[in-house]
Design a protein around this motif. Sequence first.
Motif, PDB file in Angstrom:
ATOM      1  N   PHE A 166      56.751 -23.373  22.328  1.00 39.08           N
ATOM      2  CA  PHE A 166      55.121 -22.395  22.442  1.00 39.08           C
ATOM      3  C   PHE A 166      55.165 -21.415  22.366  1.00 39.08           C
ATOM      4  O   PHE A 166      53.958 -21.158  21.951  1.00 39.08           O
ATOM      5  CB  PHE A 166      55.067 -23.169  23.931  1.00 39.08           C
ATOM      6  CG  PHE A 166      53.683 -23.041  24.860  1.00 39.08           C
ATOM      7  CD1 PHE A 166      52.893 -23.513  24.080  1.00 39.08           C
ATOM      8  CD2 PHE A 166      53.424 -21.839  25.641  1.00 39.08           C
ATOM      9  CE1 PHE A 166      51.560 -23.349  24.865  1.00 39.08           C
ATOM     10  CE2 PHE A 166      52.135 -20.870  26.357  1.00 39.08           C
ATOM     11  CZ  PHE A 166      51.034 -21.539  25.861  1.00 39.08           C
ATOM     12  N   TYR A 167      55.564 -20.408  23.033  1.00 35.68           N
ATOM     13  CA  TYR A 167      55.378 -19.039  22.899  1.00 35.68           C
ATOM     14  C   TYR A 167      55.996 -19.129  20.571  1.00 35.68           C
ATOM     15  O   TYR A 167      55.640 -18.401  20.840  1.00 35.68           O
ATOM     16  CB  TYR A 167      56.693 -17.955  23.452  1.00 35.68           C
ATOM     17  CG  TYR A 167      56.017 -18.072  24.812  1.00 35.68           C
ATOM     18  CD1 TYR A 167      54.902 -17.406  25.292  1.00 35.68           C
ATOM     19  CD2 TYR A 167      56.958 -19.152  25.914  1.00 35.68           C
ATOM     20  CE1 TYR A 167      54.087 -17.066  26.730  1.00 35.68           C
ATOM     21  CE2 TYR A 167      56.059 -18.704  26.809  1.00 35.68           C
ATOM     22  CZ  TYR A 167      55.284 -18.079  27.538  1.00 35.68           C
ATOM     23  OH  TYR A 167      54.901 -18.457  29.041  1.00 35.68           O
ATOM     24  N   ILE A 168      56.575 -19.431  20.378  1.00 37.51           N
ATOM     25  CA  ILE A 168      56.994 -18.971  18.690  1.00 37.51           C
ATOM     26  C   ILE A 168      55.164 -19.245  18.150  1.00 37.51           C
ATOM     27  O   ILE A 168      54.637 -18.411  16.926  1.00 37.51           O
ATOM     28  CB  ILE A 168      57.858 -19.823  18.235  1.00 37.51           C
ATOM     29  CG1 ILE A 168      59.114 -19.963  18.938  1.00 37.51           C
ATOM     30  CG2 ILE A 168      57.741 -19.928  16.979  1.00 37.51           C
ATOM     31  CD1 ILE A 168      59.942 -20.030  18.228  1.00 37.51           C
ATOM     32  N   VAL A 169      54.906 -20.409  18.296  1.00 35.30           N
ATOM     33  CA  VAL A 169      53.709 -21.068  17.642  1.00 35.30           C
ATOM     34  C   VAL A 169      52.374 -19.879  18.766  1.00 35.30           C
ATOM     35  O   VAL A 169      51.285 -18.928  17.551  1.00 35.30           O
ATOM     36  CB  VAL A 169      53.461 -21.905  18.133  1.00 35.30           C
ATOM     37  CG1 VAL A 169      51.414 -22.491  17.768  1.00 35.30           C
ATOM     38  CG2 VAL A 169      54.348 -23.543  17.213  1.00 35.30           C
ATOM     39  N   SER A 224      52.311 -13.721  15.770  1.00 38.53           N
ATOM     40  CA  SER A 224      52.234 -12.306  14.886  1.00 38.53           C
ATOM     41  C   SER A 224      53.616 -11.456  14.985  1.00 38.53           C
ATOM     42  O   SER A 224      54.168 -10.682  14.388  1.00 38.53           O
ATOM     43  CB  SER A 224      50.848 -11.487  15.750  1.00 38.53           C
ATOM     44  OG  SER A 224      51.117 -11.622  16.805  1.00 38.53           O
ATOM     45  N   ALA A 225      54.505 -11.867  16.403  1.00 35.76           N
ATOM     46  CA  ALA A 225      55.696 -10.960  16.621  1.00 35.76           C
ATOM     47  C   ALA A 225      56.537 -12.502  16.152  1.00 35.76           C
ATOM     48  O   ALA A 225      57.305 -11.341  14.937  1.00 35.76           O
ATOM     49  CB  ALA A 225      56.408 -11.560  18.515  1.00 35.76           C
ATOM     50  N   ILE A 226      56.464 -13.033  15.538  1.00 35.57           N
ATOM     51  CA  ILE A 226      56.798 -13.619  14.817  1.00 35.57           C
ATOM     52  C   ILE A 226      57.472 -12.878  13.185  1.00 35.57           C
ATOM     53  O   ILE A 226      58.325 -13.170  12.640  1.00 35.57           O
ATOM     54  CB  ILE A 226      57.257 -15.373  14.619  1.00 35.57           C
ATOM     55  CG1 ILE A 226      57.674 -15.905  16.065  1.00 35.57           C
ATOM     56  CG2 ILE A 226      58.181 -16.022  13.400  1.00 35.57           C
ATOM     57  CD1 ILE A 226      58.723 -15.728  17.030  1.00 35.57           C
ATOM     58  N   LYS A 227      56.071 -14.039  13.073  1.00 39.47           N
ATOM     59  CA  LYS A 227      56.077 -12.421  11.289  1.00 39.47           C
ATOM     60  C   LYS A 227      56.570 -11.171  11.364  1.00 39.47           C
ATOM     61  O   LYS A 227      56.765 -10.952  10.237  1.00 39.47           O
ATOM     62  CB  LYS A 227      54.354 -12.773  11.331  1.00 39.47           C
ATOM     63  CG  LYS A 227      53.931 -14.020  10.795  1.00 39.47           C
ATOM     64  CD  LYS A 227      52.398 -14.311  10.746  1.00 39.47           C
ATOM     65  CE  LYS A 227      51.561 -15.417  10.414  1.00 39.47           C
ATOM     66  NZ  LYS A 227      50.651 -16.081  10.197  1.00 39.47           N
ATOM     67  N   ASP A 228      56.023 -10.485  12.285  1.00 40.69           N
ATOM     68  CA  ASP A 228      57.094  -8.935  12.031  1.00 40.69           C
ATOM     69  C   ASP A 228      58.418  -8.761  12.244  1.00 40.69           C
ATOM     70  O   ASP A 228      59.057  -8.641  11.852  1.00 40.69           O
ATOM     71  CB  ASP A 228      56.028  -8.128  13.684  1.00 40.69           C
ATOM     72  CG  ASP A 228      54.929  -7.579  13.405  1.00 40.69           C
ATOM     73  OD1 ASP A 228      54.290  -7.758  12.873  1.00 40.69           O
ATOM     74  OD2 ASP A 228      53.576  -7.662  14.209  1.00 40.69           O
ATOM     75  N   LEU A 229      58.395 -10.216  12.861  1.00 37.76           N
ATOM     76  CA  LEU A 229      60.279  -9.955  12.533  1.00 37.76           C
ATOM     77  C   LEU A 229      60.779 -10.624  11.208  1.00 37.76           C
ATOM     78  O   LEU A 229      61.908  -9.822  11.638  1.00 37.76           O
ATOM     79  CB  LEU A 229      60.319 -11.894  14.173  1.00 37.76           C
ATOM     80  CG  LEU A 229      62.305 -11.713  14.574  1.00 37.76           C
ATOM     81  CD1 LEU A 229      62.645 -10.508  14.969  1.00 37.76           C
ATOM     82  CD2 LEU A 229      63.073 -12.350  15.433  1.00 37.76           C
TER      83      LEU A 229
END
Length: 182
Positions: free
Chosen positions: A168-171, A175-180
């Motif tokens: 849920f939080y990944i989806v 933007s946080a995952i893309k930055d990671l």
Amino acid sequence: MISSAKPQLIAISLGTIVKTIAILIALAVLWAIRDILLYLFIAFLLAGVMYPLATYAAKHHIPKGVAVIFFYLLTFGITGLVFGLLVPAFRTQASAFFRAHGDWTANVVGWSGLQAFFKDSIQNAPTIISSLEGFQNQLHQTSQLLFSTVGDVFGGLTALVVVLVLAFYIVVEDSAIKDLFR
């Protein structure tokens, strides 16, 4: 035949030993956290499946969180429907099986067998005591197995909740995952 070959000298440097120990320690750490890595992997896979729906919903001014919750409800609804349709069929088949094989099981353990068992048991009282002790041990093992199974079920449900929340939080916070990963 006598060999005139000189013995070979194999030299292992301190750096090679340190690298080998570091690799073994890294493998031990990965083995210790293998469940966490598996949960993360499954959460990323689930998020990858839900991401197109969430981006489609975001383009149509629907919050991504609502789209993910809709996906979860749809998935659990379909799973519940499948189980709901399979359980009555399974119950019918099991009932037919036991009706067809009921006479066979009655002949294996019939009244005459129970009478003979009790008649022999009364004559052999020490055997009854040892049988009861065996029953007590079996009951103890069964209760341990039951508590272990209950613990495994709750552990599995906890893992499911953790994976669903992570996905849920990944989806939702893509933007946080893309930055990671940049």
